[in-house]
Structure formats: C-alpha cells, structure tokens
Design a protein around this motif. Structure first.
Motif, PDB file in Angstrom:
ATOM      1  N   VAL A 204       0.833  -1.207   0.000  1.00  0.00           N
ATOM      2  CA  VAL A 204       0.000   0.000   0.000  1.00  0.00           C
ATOM      3  C   VAL A 204       0.867   1.257   0.000  1.00  0.00           C
ATOM      4  O   VAL A 204       0.642   2.192  -0.795  1.00  0.00           O
ATOM      5  CB  VAL A 204      -0.949  -0.015   1.213  1.00  0.00           C
ATOM      6  CG1 VAL A 204      -1.737   1.295   1.290  1.00  0.00           C
ATOM      7  CG2 VAL A 204      -1.904  -1.199   1.125  1.00  0.00           C
ATOM      8  N   GLY A 207       2.672   1.842  -3.329  1.00  0.00           N
ATOM      9  CA  GLY A 207       1.785   2.337  -4.385  1.00  0.00           C
ATOM     10  C   GLY A 207       1.425   3.794  -4.223  1.00  0.00           C
ATOM     11  O   GLY A 207       1.438   4.564  -5.189  1.00  0.00           O
ATOM     12  N   TRP A 208       1.114   4.198  -2.982  1.00  0.00           N
ATOM     13  CA  TRP A 208       0.716   5.587  -2.759  1.00  0.00           C
ATOM     14  C   TRP A 208       1.893   6.545  -2.758  1.00  0.00           C
ATOM     15  O   TRP A 208       1.730   7.738  -3.030  1.00  0.00           O
ATOM     16  CB  TRP A 208      -0.041   5.710  -1.436  1.00  0.00           C
ATOM     17  CG  TRP A 208      -1.433   5.163  -1.513  1.00  0.00           C
ATOM     18  CD1 TRP A 208      -1.913   4.046  -0.918  1.00  0.00           C
ATOM     19  CD2 TRP A 208      -2.525   5.699  -2.259  1.00  0.00           C
ATOM     20  NE1 TRP A 208      -3.232   3.840  -1.233  1.00  0.00           N
ATOM     21  CE2 TRP A 208      -3.631   4.847  -2.062  1.00  0.00           C
ATOM     22  CE3 TRP A 208      -2.676   6.813  -3.086  1.00  0.00           C
ATOM     23  CZ2 TRP A 208      -4.876   5.074  -2.648  1.00  0.00           C
ATOM     24  CZ3 TRP A 208      -3.917   7.039  -3.667  1.00  0.00           C
ATOM     25  CH2 TRP A 208      -4.987   6.181  -3.451  1.00  0.00           C
ATOM     26  N   ARG A 371      -2.171   4.939  -9.586  1.00  0.00           N
ATOM     27  CA  ARG A 371      -1.674   4.847  -8.211  1.00  0.00           C
ATOM     28  C   ARG A 371      -2.560   3.896  -7.392  1.00  0.00           C
ATOM     29  O   ARG A 371      -2.056   3.074  -6.610  1.00  0.00           O
ATOM     30  CB  ARG A 371      -1.674   6.238  -7.583  1.00  0.00           C
ATOM     31  CG  ARG A 371      -1.085   6.297  -6.176  1.00  0.00           C
ATOM     32  CD  ARG A 371      -1.299   7.685  -5.587  1.00  0.00           C
ATOM     33  NE  ARG A 371      -0.723   8.716  -6.437  1.00  0.00           N
ATOM     34  CZ  ARG A 371       0.566   9.051  -6.412  1.00  0.00           C
ATOM     35  NH1 ARG A 371       1.387   8.437  -5.591  1.00  0.00           N
ATOM     36  NH2 ARG A 371       1.017  10.002  -7.200  1.00  0.00           N
ATOM     37  N   ALA A 375      -1.381   0.443  -5.493  1.00  0.00           N
ATOM     38  CA  ALA A 375      -1.448   0.344  -4.034  1.00  0.00           C
ATOM     39  C   ALA A 375      -2.378  -0.766  -3.560  1.00  0.00           C
ATOM     40  O   ALA A 375      -2.201  -1.291  -2.446  1.00  0.00           O
ATOM     41  CB  ALA A 375      -1.905   1.682  -3.446  1.00  0.00           C
TER      42      ALA A 375
END
Length: 490
Positions: A204, A207-208, A371, A375
């Motif tokens: 997570v 990805g962010w 994105r 994530a």
C-alpha cells in the motif's frame, strides 16, 4: 428520436457524477439532452439520497460536494432542452445498418417491479455511456450465506434507506472504498468491529508513495481520507493491513467469520486465523465496470475497460464513454470525463478553453487510477483460501473443484466447453458477479488459459437488462396493454 433542425440530440445513460456532468456539458454546447437512469433520482451511488419521506435535514453531512451536486442537478433538471427520465432501464442497444451512426437506444420506463413499464426507442445523434461499476468480490467458503453483503450494497442501504445490514459488522477486502463504507455503516448505527485491507503495508505504501508530487492535485481526496480516518478513530475501529476474511460460518446465516493474515501475494499464512462473531460482513475487492452496453454498442476494450481517446470517444461511431467504465479513478475524475464526453458528443471542440480544466482534471484522475491499482492490487494467491466445495458461481451452484476439473481437462478446457459443462456464468446474473473470478481461476495455468472467459464475451448479451415478454411484444411508446394500433417512435 433525433433532434429537429441543427440541434444535436445527445442521450446520456447513467446519472451519477459522470453522466450528470455529461448532460450539463452537452446542454452548454447547445444540444438537446435526454438523461436516463434506472434510479428515481440522479446522483448514482456516490450521491445516493434518502427517500423523500424521510429526507435528511443536512445532506451535506452525508455527501462530499453536496452543494455543487445540487446546483448541477437543478441546472440539468430545469433546463428547457433537457429531459430527465428516471426509473428508465436501457435493455438493449441496436446498431443502425449504415454503421456510421450512434446506436438506437431501447428503453423501459417505469419502476423495475412495476407492471406497466413503457417501451421507447431513441435514435440519438450521439450516445454517452456512464454506466459505472459494481463491486468485485472474490469467493470464499460461506460467501453465499445470508448476511454476507457486497460493500456497495451495504453502503446503498445505509445511505439510501438508513437501513443497517447488521449490528456487529466486519468490513473487508481491498481499496480505499472500505473506508467510506465503514463510515456509512457507523453513521447508520452499526458497530463496525474492524476494517481489513488485504494488501500488506509495504504494498500500500509503495503504491501511494510513487511520484508523490502528483498527490498535490488530490487535496480533496486527502481531506476525505482524513475525515474517514478520524471517524474510525473516534469509534475505535481498528484498520488492519495484510488481513482478510477467508471464511464465513453460520447456521442459515452468517454468525462468525474467520480472518487470516496474508502474504504479499494474498496466500493465507497458516496459524494466523482468528474467529470473529458477527451478524454481517461487507466485502469488496475493487470494482468491475458495467460493460454490457458498451460491448453491445461495439466499443473496444483495453485492460478490461472501455477504450477512449483524448476526447472520450470510443471506437464505436457516435458513442462516448465516461466514468468508471473507462477506469476506476473516483468521482472527481468521473465528473471531468463526463464533462469532456458531453461537450464533444454535442459537437464541441475538445481543445476549447471551456474544457481545458476538465482535460487537466481527467489526466490527474488517470494518474490517480494508476496509483490506486498499484497500491491495492489483487494478489494471485487468493485461491489458497478456497476449498473444492466452495461455490464460485452461486446462481448455478458451480463449485471450485468442478470448475478447475473442467478447465484442466484437455477435452473440456475450451472456454465454451467450460461454460456449458459447468454452467458457470450462465445463471440469472449472467457472470456479473462470478465472471472475473471464473476467468481468473480458469486462466491460471499458462497452457490452459480460457480467453473466452477472460475477455468481453461474458458481457456480450443482446438483452442487457431483464424485460418481460409482454414488454418485449409491446409497440414502443405504449404500455403493454395499449400496444394495439400504435406506431414505433423511430
């Protein structure tokens, strides 16, 4: 019917953020607009409203961007060149013989459970499809039990009816949608025991955190996230990463769920199982676009979504697409796409100054979608929580063991043979629920891919929505009982 004179007639299917913005932009460009939606009021899932009988005193507390939505809704509904058709289901699209015009739109007007729905056929100059998406849910043992809800259904009941699905609820799956669902349940009075994100923290965060400067364009979403996080904190709801519901149990309805820690690829880690007593569980693993109408219109697909160019044109003549059928990027991006699609469908120049800001917001939304996918991916190890008797297609009661045996058999491994032999995807939902899971499970072996299940074939249906035989036999423009001596709208 097509518009008179030089004014173009634009039909918009779907009145959520994308569709409503498309209708407003087409009106601004000088078109005549017919806006259709299966619901009785505009707004879609994002701005789903309570029934008029017990309207909220302050809808702004329940909806982000409520004032802007109300202004847009009032503008479209009151515009002299706009027609708003609520309770209207598009059950088929028919391509004209010339191959260069927008498809004819076959519509049923009236409540879905009503007996006097009217058939209509519209022949627009341009068609904008903004049909949205629905929850994707990965099967797990017990997911067919009463009390197991998709997160979208639970939120719709909470936002649209103030009905709670249970007193003790677990929200699980993957993606940021888990947070507003939990918030809606808390506001409606449920006790949310925990929120489970299947992806591990490193996935997570990675990805962010990619291209972090792009997050500056998503300040509104950051504020939403902070609001949801604060609400969960005030109610002391734990948010756990790398954990999922892998089984639901109960006698006649769900009474408990089993959660487990997952590896980065979503394989359950033995020994980490925990049992939680519940009376409801809400699950979502992302979204599947509603592609029946785009496929019927002849639109090409790319990576499972409708392919569009820079002006939201699809590959089908006269057809434009906006919102979640082109990619899951959130309501602001859907509005920007809708604005651009409606403007272009009405004959507006996509490079005009009037829509430059929308183009920028659309492009920012596409970056956000990338994105989001990075994530919150779906791990390949999720079949590790299945058992041979786990139902995959609930309509036809096809279990995992039967499906895998058919897919691996050299004599029955072809797509059509798997479908006919197991009945997976051929029930009342027509693969809307199980289709992605069936495609995923059958395509795991490189030498036994099932392209027919993984492609758009399970969306290719002449009839996109249920229609009664009496309605089908009725002459368009009249209720079934008044079909004699009437003429076709076309």
């Amino acid at each position: 019917m097509s518009g008179t004179g030089t004014r173009r007639h634009v039909v918009v299917v779907g009145a959520g953020p994308a569709g409503l913005a498309a209708a407003a932009a087409a009106l601004r460009a000088g078109a005549r607009v017919t806006l259709l939606d299966a619901s009785d009021r505009p707004g879609g899932q994002y701005h789903r409203m309570l029934p008029a009988e017990y309207e909220a005193e302050d809808n702004g507390r329940l909806h982000h961007g409520w004032d802007a939505f109300q202004r847009l809704r009032a503008h479209v509904e009151s515009h002299p060149n706009a027609e708003w058709w609520p309770d209207s289901a598009v059950w088929a699209l028919e391509r004209p013989d010339d191959g260069t015009s927008a498809p004819w739109v076959h519509v049923l007007r009236g409540p879905a459970d009503g007996a006097g729905r009217e058939r209509h056929v519209l022949a627009p100059d341009a068609l904008v499809l903004a049909t949205g998406a629905h929850d994707r849910v990965l099967p797990f043992p017990g997911w067919e039990l009463p009390g197991v809800f998709t997160a979208g259904a639970a939120q719709a009941l909470a936002k649209g009816e103030r009905v709670v699905v249970g007193d003790r609820v677990v929200v699980a799956g993957s993606g940021p949608f888990l947070l507003p669902v939990a918030a809606s349940l808390l506001e409606a009075g449920s006790d949310v025991l925990q929120v489970l994100e299947a992806n591990a923290a490193p996935t997570v965060l990675r990805g962010w955190a990619r291209r972090p400067w792009e997050l500056a364009a998503q300040a509104g979403k950051t504020a939403e996230l902070a609001g949801y996080t604060g609400l969960l904190a005030r109610h002391r709801v734990p948010y756990r990463l790398g954990r999922a519901v892998v089984e639901a149990r109960g006698d006649g309805r769900v009474e408990e769920v089993v959660t487990a820690r997952l590896t980065a690829g979503w394989t359950p880690v033995p020994g980490t199982e925990r049992t939680v007593a519940v009376d409801a569980v809400c699950v979502t693993h992302g979204f599947s676009p509603q592609l029946e109408l785009p496929v019927a219109a002849g639109c090409g697909l790319r990576d499972g979504f409708v392919e569009v160019d820079g002006a939201q044109r699809t590959t089908a003549p006269g057809v434009y697409a906006a919102g979640e059928i082109t990619g899951i990027a959130g309501a602001p991006a859907a509005r920007a796409e809708g604005l651009l699609a409606g403007w272009t469908a009405a004959g507006g120049d996509p490079s005009d100054r009037a829509v430059r800001a929308a183009v920028r917001r659309r492009d920012q939304g596409r970056a956000f979608a990338a994105r989001l996918a990075a994530a919150h991916p779906i791990g390949t190890g999720w079949p590790g929580w299945l058992r041979p008797d786990t139902l995959i297609c609930r309509c036809e009661e096809t279990d995992y063991g039967t499906l895998r045996a058919a897919a691996e058999d050299p004599a029955t491994g072809a797509a059509r043979a798997v479908k006919l032999g197991t009945r997976a995807g051929l029930g009342p939902c027509q693969a809307r629920v199980c289709g992605p899971a069936v495609a995923d499970l059958c395509g795991r072996r490189p030498d036994r891919a099932v392209p027919g299940l993984a492609s758009a074939s399970h969306h290719r249906r002449p009839v996109a929505q249920p229609i009664r035989l009496g309605e089908l036999a009725a002459t368009p423009g009249q209720p079934p009982e008044e079909k004699e001596n009437s003429t076709d709208e076309r």
